[in-house]
Scaffold this motif. Sequence first.
Motif, PDB file in Angstrom:
ATOM      1  N   SER A  84       0.846  -1.195   0.000  1.00  0.00           N
ATOM      2  CA  SER A  84       0.000   0.000   0.000  1.00  0.00           C
ATOM      3  C   SER A  84       0.879   1.242   0.000  1.00  0.00           C
ATOM      4  O   SER A  84       2.083   1.174   0.273  1.00  0.00           O
TER       5      SER A  84
ATOM      6  N   GLY B 201       0.372   5.940   0.111  1.00  0.00           N
ATOM      7  CA  GLY B 201      -0.471   7.126   0.053  1.00  0.00           C
ATOM      8  C   GLY B 201       0.175   8.144  -0.870  1.00  0.00           C
ATOM      9  O   GLY B 201       1.401   8.212  -0.971  1.00  0.00           O
TER      10      GLY B 201
ATOM     11  N   GLU C 275      -5.355   6.853  -0.994  1.00  0.00           N
ATOM     12  CA  GLU C 275      -4.806   5.551  -0.589  1.00  0.00           C
ATOM     13  C   GLU C 275      -4.845   4.603  -1.794  1.00  0.00           C
ATOM     14  O   GLU C 275      -5.856   4.519  -2.487  1.00  0.00           O
TER      15      GLU C 275
END
Length: 160
Positions: free
Chosen positions: A114, A116, A155
Amino acid sequence: MLRLRPYNSNDAEQIMSWSKDETAFYKWTAGVLGDYPLSKETFSAVTNLMAFTAIDDNEIIGFFTMRKPKESFDELRFGFVVVDSKKRGKGYGKKMLQLGLKYAKEIYGAKKVSLGVFENNESAYHCYKAVGFQDIVLEETEMYHVLGEDWKCLELEIQL
């Protein structure tokens, strides 16, 4: 040929030189490392993360970190992703991220990565999407107050 190597403190000055102004600096650090301009000593905080330098023919091209947001290595999180301002738009960011994803999967056994990205950092967002990252909708959008403005953080994640 682009390759990754562990970050070392001798890379700091060159990496920090890519941020020509405060806006550019905060787009890749979110101010988490400290205020602009950073000192080499302050930047050394990245050594507490899994930090990587991307090089091409021994020239430093990019930098990013990985960290575990949870206890296991099932998910890793990329952070502080930046490419030399003179090298952007040439595919280096995409290749660096692909190498990082391969490393995350093959070395750490990650199943997901992941990250941002600020909504106002369109070139980075498009780079992440080109690599295969997908938008994730969170219940609450993360916001940062930067340079007198509120910056919305998007995100993204990719399944490995």
